[in-house]
Every structure is written in C-alpha cells, then in structure tokens.
Enzyme design. Structure first.
Site, PDB file in Angstrom:
ATOM      1  N   ASP A 162      -1.754  -0.090  -4.192  1.00 35.30           N
ATOM      2  CA  ASP A 162      -3.138   0.283  -3.875  1.00 35.30           C
ATOM      3  C   ASP A 162      -4.079  -0.105  -5.011  1.00 35.30           C
ATOM      4  OD1 ASP A 162      -2.978   2.728  -1.503  1.00 35.30           O
ATOM      5  OD2 ASP A 162      -1.178   2.041  -2.532  1.00 35.30           O
TER       6      ASP A 162
ATOM      7  N   LYS B 260       5.366   8.982  -7.623  1.00 31.48           N
ATOM      8  CA  LYS B 260       5.966  10.035  -6.774  1.00 31.48           C
ATOM      9  C   LYS B 260       7.495   9.942  -6.775  1.00 31.48           C
ATOM     10  CE  LYS B 260       5.609   8.217  -2.012  1.00 31.48           C
ATOM     11  NZ  LYS B 260       5.403   6.772  -2.218  1.00 31.48           N
TER      12      LYS B 260
ATOM     13  N   LYS C  10       0.832  -1.190   0.000  1.00 30.57           N
ATOM     14  CA  LYS C  10       0.000   0.000   0.000  1.00 30.57           C
ATOM     15  C   LYS C  10       0.877   1.255   0.000  1.00 30.57           C
ATOM     16  CE  LYS C  10      -3.686   2.207   2.533  1.00 30.57           C
ATOM     17  NZ  LYS C  10      -3.095   3.490   2.155  1.00 30.57           N
TER      18      LYS C  10
ATOM     19  N   LYS D 224       7.471   0.838   1.601  1.00 36.36           N
ATOM     20  CA  LYS D 224       8.094  -0.032   0.585  1.00 36.36           C
ATOM     21  C   LYS D 224       9.468   0.474   0.181  1.00 36.36           C
ATOM     22  CE  LYS D 224       5.119   0.531  -2.631  1.00 36.36           C
ATOM     23  NZ  LYS D 224       4.285   1.412  -1.852  1.00 36.36           N
TER      24      LYS D 224
END
Lengths: 435, 729
Positions: free
Chosen positions: B125, B40, B9, B14
């Site tokens: 996600d 990102k 998620k 991560k």
C-alpha cells in the site's frame, strides 16, 4: 550500569561516523541531512584537522554554506516526503569536482528513517571517486560505536588481503580526530614505536592519508590505543586481513605503568628489546622526581589531594591508578563516558580492591554531575568542557585539567601529548601548575 | 539463491498466495526461507500450522538482542519462517522496522545463500523507503505483484511498479502479476490489460474458492489441505513459472492521468455512464508547494497545532539555517526555572548542548548550564513509537524538577514517526506542574527562527497574566538573541540608557528571565524591540495584538546618531524629553572630543564598505563624521537576507564586480564583514596593496560602537599590508 541516562551532552554515533571519514586526509563527508546538523561537525572538523589550504570563497555555494568541511543536502520537509535522491546526486557531482580521494555519504537520523537507498544513488550518480554509503548510524548509538562501524565500512571498501607484509610494522587503531590532543598523542606513540624499531603503516582514520589506509593490510600487527574506539576494528581486521592485535585487554597507555605495559606487549610480539621503554620510563621519572619533591616538601600538597576524573573507561582506568599510586592523589568521583567492556571491568575491580567508597557514574547528565561535584568537592577536575562548565556552578570550582573531548577551548601547538611517557610529563606539569 | 518478493495491497491475499507457492516449491525439495515483512506478522502462519511465531522486532524489544534460533522456525516441508513484525497500527514506522529486521538478520549471520529461494512477503500500500528495501539489490531478484481487478488494488500495483522501476538499474525484476480474483466484472480482462500496460504479463489467475477459507480455518496451505485440486494446481503452476519461466522486465508504470484513463475505460466505465468530473487538483510543484498556511495559534493544553509553525521550507524551498528544534530550545534555555526535554537522538541534544554551553560561556551569567535532557531515542522508539520512552523520561524529570514547567521539543525523527505526544502531555500535566509540547519536529518545523517564534508564542499564551494592570515608566525588552555573543553587553547598554531616563526594565522576553517575570509581562504597557528582522517583528505584532502592549520599533542604537535617535524616541514616548537631552548633551561632548582626535588620521580617505547584508549605517555615519569618503556600500548576499536590513546600495555582488569597483574608485582601504572572502575575490588587492579590514557583523550597541571600531581600525591600518605569517602558506 545506568540504563536510564538521559544526558544531552554526549556526541553520538552520527558524530562518530563523521569523525571516521573526516579522519582521512583526502576525504569529504556528505551529510544527507539538514544544515543544522552539519554546522557543528563541520566546524569541529575544520578546527581539528590540518586539511590543505582552503579558499573560503569557494564554499559559499550549495551544500557547503560557508564551511569547507562536511557539506550537506540541506534536507527539509519536502525531502522527507519525496526523498532526497536528486539533492544527493547533485551534491555528489559537485563534490567530485573538488577531487577528493574518498566521499562518505551519511544519512542523518531523519533520512535514515525514510530509507533513501544511498548505495543505489551513489551507483547511479556515475561518480568516479570512491564513495562509501552509511545508510544509518542508528539513532542513539555511542560516538565510539558510530566511529568503529563506519571505519569498518571504509576499510571494507578500500583494503584487500595481501601477503606483502612490511616487516616490524603496525597499524594504530583507536583514536579519532575528535579526541582531545589527538595529533600529539599519535605522534608520541609513533615516536616510541620508532625507538623500538617499529614502523607505523597507518593510523586508522585519525588524520591518515588514503594511501596509507589502503596499505593497512601490509602491517604485521594492530595496536589498539583505546579499547572503546578500536576493539571491533581490530577484530574485523584480524578476520579480514589476518592481522593479529595486541593491547585489546589492557588499559590505554596513560601514566607510567600503563605505558610500560602497553609498549612492552608490542615489543614482546616483535621479540625486540624493551630497553628503550625502560630508558624512556627512567628519563621521565628522573625529570619528575625533583619537581614532585619540591611540590611535596612543605605541605605535602599532592598526597591525598581529592580529584574527580571523567573520561572513557580505558583512559580513566589508567589515569586513576596513575594518580592514586604514583602521585598519591585520592579519587573522589569517577565518571565513565564511553564504556569499553574489558577496561570498565578492570576499573570496577580496581576500585573494589582499592577504593570502595568512590562515586562511580556512567554517563551522568549535567544535573547528576553537579550533584556529584557538590558532594565530593574535588580540588582537581580532569575531564572535558562539559565538566568544566558544570563545575563553574560550584561556589569554589576545582582547578580544571582537560583530558578528554569535547574540549576545544585551547589551541595546542606545542608537543604536549597526554599519552605515553612524554604524556606523563604533560600531566604532571598540568597538575603541579594547577595546584 | 533466488530472492523473490511478493508485493500487493494489504488484504489482497499475498500471504495466502506466497505460502501456497512456497509449499508447492517445497514439494520439489527446494530449501526455502520465507520472511514476512508485514507488521501484522501473519505471513508464515499457514506454513507453521497456525502457530504465531515471535517476530524479530518483538524479540529485539523484549530481549534486547535477536537470536536466529528463536526467530527462525521450521514449518511445512522444512521451510524456514521469519516474521519481521512491527508497530501497532497508528504508531511508529513500520518501514523502518523492515530496514532494521533485514540488517539484524544479516548481523546475526543469516546466510541467505544457503537457500534455493528466499521469499519476502511485503505490504504494497505504501512503497516508502523501508517497504522498498526488499526490492533493492542484494534482496529480491524477482518481484511479483499480487492484485485483484479492484480499483484500489490496481492503484497499489501501479505504485509498486513505480517503486520497482526506480530500484531497477540495469536489468528487469518484475516477474509478473498474480491475479487473485475477487469476482468483479471483467476482472481477468482488466488485469490482463493492466499487465500489458505496465509491460508485464499475468503469471496465473487464482480463482475464488471456498477451499481457501476452509484451509485458513484449518491453518494449512492448499497444498496440504487439498493437494489434488484445481486450486492446488494453480499454485503448482505459479511455482513452476517462478522456477522455469521467469522473464524479467522493467515495468512501465502508468502516470496518474494514464491510470485514471485506464480505470475509466476498464473499471469506472463498467459502472457509470459518464466520465466523472475531474477531482480537485492540488498542484505539486517542487518549488511552489505550500503545505502550511495558517498563522493563528491554538495553545490550549500547551499544544501548538504544528500547522501553526511557520514552515518556510515548504513555502519557499530556500535552505533552512538551523532548525526549529534549536530555535525553540534557544528560548526555553533562557527561562531559569524551566526545563527542556528533547525527543530526539542524543546527537541533536549534543549539538544544542554545545551550542548553548558556548553561548553561556560568553555570557556574563556563567552560573548556569543548558537545562536540557534528551529521550536518547533508540531504533525501537522509531519503529514501535516512542511514547513509552518519553513518558518514562517525563516522569523522571517531574520528580527531579518538581513544580518546574517542562517543555518537550521534538526532532526530525519524532516528527516522522508521529507519536501522539499531545495526549501524553495532557495526561502527565498537572495543576502544580505543567508540561508543554513544542512540536518543532526538527527541520520539518522550519528554520531556527520558526522554532523561536513558535516557542515565544506558546510561552506568552500560557504564562502571561492578562489580569495584571500596567504601571508607568516600565518597559519590556523584546527579541534579544540568546545565541548572540553581544547580547549581554547590548543589554547593559540599553539598561544604562533606560536608567538615565528613569525607566525600569520589566521582562526580557525571552532572555535570562523567569516564569514569574513572564507572568508579569503586562506590568509594562510598552515593549522595546532590541533586535530587528521579520521574526521579532512578527513576535511584537503578536504580543501587541494578544496582550494589549505597544511595541516601539526604533532603529537599533548602534553608533552615535542611531543611539541619539533611539533615546529621543523612547523619551518622547515616556515624556522624558528633558532628561534625554541632558543625557545626550553630556555624552556628545566626549564623543566629539574623541572624534576630533581621530579626524587627522582619516579625513580625506576613500573607503568601500562590503557587508554581508547587515545594516552598516553605524559605520557609514562614523566614517562620515571623520570626513572619510564612502565610495560605495555593497553586500555579498549570502546569509539570510530576509533576516537583515539590507544596505541602501548594491547587493548581490559578484567577485568580478567588486574587483571592478575597486579599480574605478581606488579606495584607500576596504572594510568588509567577510574580509577573507572579499580579499580572495578582489584578486588585484595584493598588487594594489589595498588593505581589507574586517568589521563586526553584530556591532555592540551604544554611542561609541562606531568610534570604538574606528580606533581599532586606526591601529590595524598601521600594520604591514601582509603579515609575515601569511607568506608561510
């Protein structure tokens, strides 16, 4: 170069990818997309190829929708959300029953976004037929790039390097079944190659059988007809199969000089006599001369006749120089559709040297096209249906002669190539009849 | 080379975990590449000492090409680092960005085999097609899920397991779950139980530690910042696990119910005493799912709420013929002083251009061409959003076509990436030049008719002047089909009839018209429907309700009887009965004369009519006038039956049934809308030598359409049963 082309009348890379598969006689192209995207290519393919007899009644089931070519998965909103795997699998199993030699599965622009893994779906479908997945053809790629990318994928799947070469043999690269008059053009090239004692192994993905495509590795040489549709395929074949190429640098064999140069380079490669080329050239010149003399006898109508030409750069370069130098006609507007790097550069240099005030357009939209034709007022217009229909808006439309696609308004059954030496006869015949 | 993907998620840790694991592996002299697949693009930050590298997609957008030298940097312990990058939140399609990045790297000759390990750091996600690419064959051999014991994290982990199950063909790929602890109650127990449920195990638990934020601040991995700590040992252990102890499994993800039960037992149960009420369930039945149900139109600022489009795809799941993009453009194309822009790949516009060019070339009005340009959507528009391209194109068009309304019509890809076009339209629209958005979204907005209807409604709402007062003896035509080859000749027939009744045509809504004519729509009080089908009927109801008109729904004037009926109904409404009867009487004399001449050729013959679903009254009545016995009317129900009036007799014919009918009724000939199919289906035709002749699916309007066809039929029946060329098969 016009980087802001917003033209809406050019076929794109998706159509190019479909053309690659449809150019194989035993193929079936499955479009993983909506019905709306399949109707046009399906119609065009069935018009332009000589596929075996079909029983239309057999094509009113799922995926075909009454057309015998290019079935589709009739994607809808729900498939965009949940993926199209079940439909693709079902379609593959159904298509396999029709016993095609090869199946091409192509994602359309929408399904390429959702990222359905076509390769895995094919693998899981357990079909025995060779199937090639094209996960994405890009979004707005050119027709030529879509064709070449897909051909490379196809060849990658079906050819292997071999040391068993067929002496004095070639593959013809750089034509598609969507090209105007493609069958006659290919036949003319094969005819002249035969005169030189050269065998054609395979016409890559332009009406060719799967068996002959698989034999492409046995050819000694690749010859490229139109740079835009063949340069990368030739490079790929050279790297993978070690087959060299000729004619990557020159213009396409339209008109006398370009045809002489084009075929001579092949004769030189095989170290065979160029006499058949010279003979063909003389034959054509002798046949044209009296007709041109008659046409020019009274009012010298050809000399300075303003013409506009729209086509791919390798074709436009050859034909412009032929019309200008051999027939004495004056180009007033030139439009390039597919841009081949080398032929486009040659064209620019030619114009800079000989015709500096010419209007050179790159992929003009229909409004720019109309403005250009209005301003330059050509008497003859060479191009496709697009240019023809735009020219009908003019108060005095020019005479139109088709040379490039999309043009499907006339059925041609006679042997009237545009390319090669007999192509010269066709072109001059058309010009003289038009004026 | 071993490909390894870390999924989890967003915000679960991560990137921190993967960087530390890579750092640990790099200390064993392994050659490693890390590819960050999160838009990102901060995956490699710690390995690069805080340096924010240029992403693949950023370079593609700014430079037009990607160079490996620029996008692949060397970080801690010679680890190579690449960031995919992606669009800003809320625009474009990040999943597509990953697909393109991996393809670009391949095209640039990145040889993954040169590395011992290639790591992919992927957002979990949303496991859409794009984000699932690293799971596929050829990329990750092993997948690790980073998860905490939080509910949202477990949901994401279960989704990832579902995706992984789908992309696992013969052998397992799931390496295990890396528990990144957040300090909630029973977290280890929850994670262990969850791992067991989905058929895997916990690789390690990463404890909460103040060292992590400190290392982050220092832009270093723990291996560098605090190498000899318990935390560093955890990462070393994970690295060791990946290197030596990998036991691949195919996951067994939980169903929604099982996950709910699991969460209730392990998570909710710890916080609440009673099982919560079952949330409202939305049935997702592939055949019944209804995504859209509204019918009202909101056209403020030229924007139709896309929910207002009729989406028959999701409602009925029947194959959609054409798409709403083409339907919408078929309307805009008919307005001489309007221009259309398709936000689409060039192929969509090309197909429409050719379709409409062909339609125009059949038209009497040859002096026009498709008023269409295209944004020629590029891959970068799909990934990063295409509003910049659309804006540039619209500005160009505004200059090019000043004062003309411009209609922006969207394609499937445009619908998928969801650019905020409404705001753009609002920004660029001025008092002098209005811009409109037709959010057809290709096939996502439904079929051809859905797009056509939506466009007609928008144009009506935007342009019809409600203040105009109706005048007498003037009428609007509704529902002319822009792509029908007979539309022009049909219009001429109707015009001739109306002229005979001294009625003028006001506005053709919408065919070969102008904005001015549409503005003056209300000059006519009465509308005349000139085609049939539910779509034009719905349009008529809409116009009547919103603009106070009255639509006459008459039978189409095809053939003598229907044309008479048609004229009488109009005459009655406009009080022109005498004029009409005089007109009919004049035509009737000539009609009967011709009929008598043909009668000897046809009287007493028996015929079967085989339609494709279209109304064939015109043909039936003409044959009856000629004393032909119509034995049966049937229909192959293959095209859009809902858009056509079905004949009164049998539908859904099968080939066998037709063959049986032929045997029983022994017709002299068969008339078919699909003669080739009928002939192929009736296998006995050749033996019995019953001619099967085509009749037009869209017959021309007017008194003589039936008669004209029968004259042709007479000649066709004189021809040998099989023409010579047919033997050359």
């Amino acid at each position: 170069m016009n980087n802001f082309s917003k033209a809406s009348h050019r076929p794109d890379s998706l159509i190019g990818a479909i053309a690659a598969f449809e150019g194989i006689q035993e193929s079936c192209t499955l479009l993983n997309g909506p019905i709306g995207c399949k109707m046009y290519p399906s119609y065009m393919s069935s018009m332009l190829t000589s596929h075996p007899k079909i029983v239309l009644a057999n094509y009113f089931d799922d995926f075909y929708f009454g057309q015998n070519r290019v079935p589709c998965t009739y994607i809808d909103q729900q498939d965009f959300v949940y993926g199209s795997e079940s439909k693709v699998t079902r379609a593959l199993k159904q298509i396999e029953q029709r016993q095609h030699g090869i199946i091409g599965v192509i994602n359309h622009s929408g399904t390429s976004i959702i990222g359905d893994d076509l390769s895995r779906i094919i693998q899981n479908s357990d079909i025995k037929t060779i199937a090639v997945a094209v996960e994405s053809t890009g979004f707005t790629g050119t027709f030529a790039s879509g064709f070449q990318d897909t051909v490379i994928q196809i060849l990658d799947s079906i050819t292997n390097k071999t040391s068993q070469k067929i002496p004095m043999s070639v593959n013809i690269i750089g034509s598609t079944i969507f090209h105007y008059n493609w069958e006659n053009d290919v036949a003319e090239i094969k005819r002249i190659l035969e005169l030189l004692g050269i065998e054609t192994v395979s016409v890559i993905c332009a009406g060719e059988s799967l068996v002959n495509l698989q034999k492409a590795a046995q050819a000694e040489l690749n010859v490229v007809l139109n740079e835009e549709y063949g340069d990368r395929i030739a490079t790929y074949l050279e790297a993978k199969l070690g087959i060299p190429s000729v004619n990557l640098n020159s213009s396409a064999p339209y008109g006398l000089s370009a045809s002489e140069i084009w075929f001579k380079s092949i004769a030189d490669f095989f170290k065979v006599s160029c006499k058949p080329i010279t003979f063909e050239s003389c034959r054509v010149r002798k046949k044209c001369y009296p007709a041109l003399t008659r046409a020019s006898a009274l009012i010298d109508v050809l000399r300075g006749l303003p013409f506009a030409i729209f086509g791919d750069s390798s074709q436009v370069y050859s034909l412009t120089s032929f019309f200008y130098e051999y027939l004495g006609m004056l180009p007033v507007a030139i439009g390039v559709k597919e841009v081949g790097a080398k032929s486009f550069e040659s064209l620019k240099q030619y114009l800079a040297k000989n015709l500096q005030n010419i209007s050179l357009l790159i992929n003009p939209d229909q409004f720019e096209l109309l403005d250009c034709l209005n301003q330059t007022a050509p008497s003859l217009l060479f191009g496709s249906s697009v240019e023809k229909h735009v020219s009908l808006m003019l108060p005095n439309p020019p005479q139109f002669i088709p040379i490039t696609f999309p043009y499907y308004e006339r059925v041609t059954l006679t042997n009237r190539p545009l390319i090669g030496f007999n192509g010269v006869l066709t072109i001059i015949e058309d010009v003289l009849n038009a004026i | 080379m071993k490909g390894i993907a870390f999924y989890g998620k967003g915000g679960i840790g991560k990137s921190t975990t993967i960087s530390n694991v890579i750092a640990a592996l790099s200390m064993k002299n392994k050659k490693i590449l890390q590819i960050g697949c999160d838009p990102k693009h901060d995956s490699t930050r710690l390995l690069l000492g805080g340096f924010t590298q240029i992403t693949v997609l950023e370079q593609l957008t700014t430079k037009g090409v990607v160079s490996l030298d620029t996008v692949m940097l060397t970080g801690y312990n010679q680890v190579k680092c690449i960031e995919s990058g992606g669009p800003e939140p809320g625009v474009g399609c990040a999943g597509r960005g990953i697909i393109q990045t991996l393809q670009l790297l391949k095209d640039q000759g990145l040889d993954m085999k040169q590395f011992d390990y290639v790591f992919f750091d992927v957002l979990g996600d949303v496991v859409c097609g794009g984000f699932a690419v690293p799971m596929r064959e050829g990329y990750a051999d092993e997948v690790y899920i980073v998860s905490s014991g939080e509910i949202a994290s477990l949901y994401a982990a279960n989704n990832i397991a579902k995706g992984l199950q789908r992309f696992t063909s013969t052998h397992g790929k799931l390496g295990g779950i890396i528990g990144n602890l957040r300090g909630i109650n029973n977290e280890r127990k929850i994670l262990e139980a969850f791992a067991k449920k989905i058929g895997t195990e916990i690789v390690a638990f990463i404890p909460r530690s103040d060292l992590l934020p400190q290392a982050e601040l220092a832009s270093k991995t723990i291996m560098e910042f605090a190498p000899n700590t318990d935390l560093a040992n955890v990462y070393l252990a994970i690295a060791d696990y990946i290197e030596h102890q990998f036991v691949p499994v195919i996951p067994t993800p939980l169903s929604e119910t099982e996950l709910e039960e699991f969460l209730y037992e392990f998570c909710y149960g710890a916080q609440i005493k009673e099982k919560p009420l079952q949330p409202l369930q939305v049935s997702v039945n592939n055949n019944q799912k209804q995504l859209v149900s509204q019918n009202t139109v909101n056209c403020k600022n030229g924007v139709i709420n896309s929910n207002n489009l009729k989406v028959s795809s999701s409602k009925e799941r029947v194959p959609l013929y054409g798409c709403s993009l083409t339907g919408a453009y078929s309307v805009v194309n008919q307005i001489s002083d309007a221009t259309a822009l398709m936000d689409s790949p060039q192929g969509c516009a090309y197909i429409n251009y050719c379709t409409h060019q062909n339609a125009l070339s059949n038209s009497l009005d040859v002096s026009s061409f498709p008023n269409l340009l295209c944004t020629n959507m590029q891959a970068s528009d799909v990934i990063f959003g295409g509003t910049k391209n659309i804006e540039e194109t619209l500005i160009y068009m505004k200059k090019r076509f000043p004062a003309q309304p411009i209609f922006l019509i969207t394609s499937c890809p445009a619908g998928l990436i969801g650019d905020d076009i409404a705001s753009l339209i609002s920004k660029l629209s001025t008092k002098d030049q209005k811009l409109f958005h037709l959010p057809s979204d290709g096939v996502m907005g439904g079929d051809f008719y859905s797009g056509m209807l939506a466009a007609c409604k928008l144009i009506a709402n935007e342009f019809i002047d409600k203040t105009i007062t109706p005048t007498n003896d003037i009428i609007n035509l509704i529902g002319e089909q822009s792509l029908a080859t007979t539309a022009d000749s049909n219009f001429q027939t109707i015009k001739q009839i109306l002229t005979a009744l001294s009625i003028k045509i006001n506005c053709r809504f919408i065919r070969q018209t102008s904005i001015e004519e549409i503005k003056n729509f209300r000059k006519a009080k009465v509308n005349l429907l000139v085609t049939n089908g539910p779509t034009v009927n719905e349009l008529a109801v809409f116009l009547d309700e919103h603009f106070g008109t009255e639509t006459l729904q008459l039978p189409l004037p095809i053939g003598f009887n229907q044309t008479v009926e048609f004229i009488r109904a109009i005459a009655h409404r406009f009080d022109k009965v005498d004029l009409a009867e005089k007109f009919i009487a004049t035509v009737q004399i000539a009609y009967k004369k011709e009929l008598e001449q043909l009668k000897p050729c046809f009287a007493g013959k028996k015929v079967l009519i085989n339609s494709n679903g279209a109304n064939v009254d015109w043909l039936q009545y003409t044959l009856m006038d000629l004393d032909v016995e119509v034995k049966q009317i049937s229909a192959f129900n293959i095209f859009h039956p809902e858009e056509r009036a079905l004949p009164k007799s049998e539908t859904n014919y099968t080939a066998d049934y037709l063959e049986e009918v032929v045997r029983l009724s022994c017709p002299d000939f068969i008339l078919s809308a699909l003669p080739l199919i009928a002939a192929e289906s009736v296998r006995t035709l050749t033996a019995t030598r019953i001619p099967c002749i085509a009749f037009p699916v869209l017959p021309p309007y007017g008194f003589n359409s039936g008669l004209a066809y029968v004259k042709e039929l007479y000649f066709k029946l004189q021809i040998p049963f099989i023409e010579g060329w047919r033997y050359d098969e």
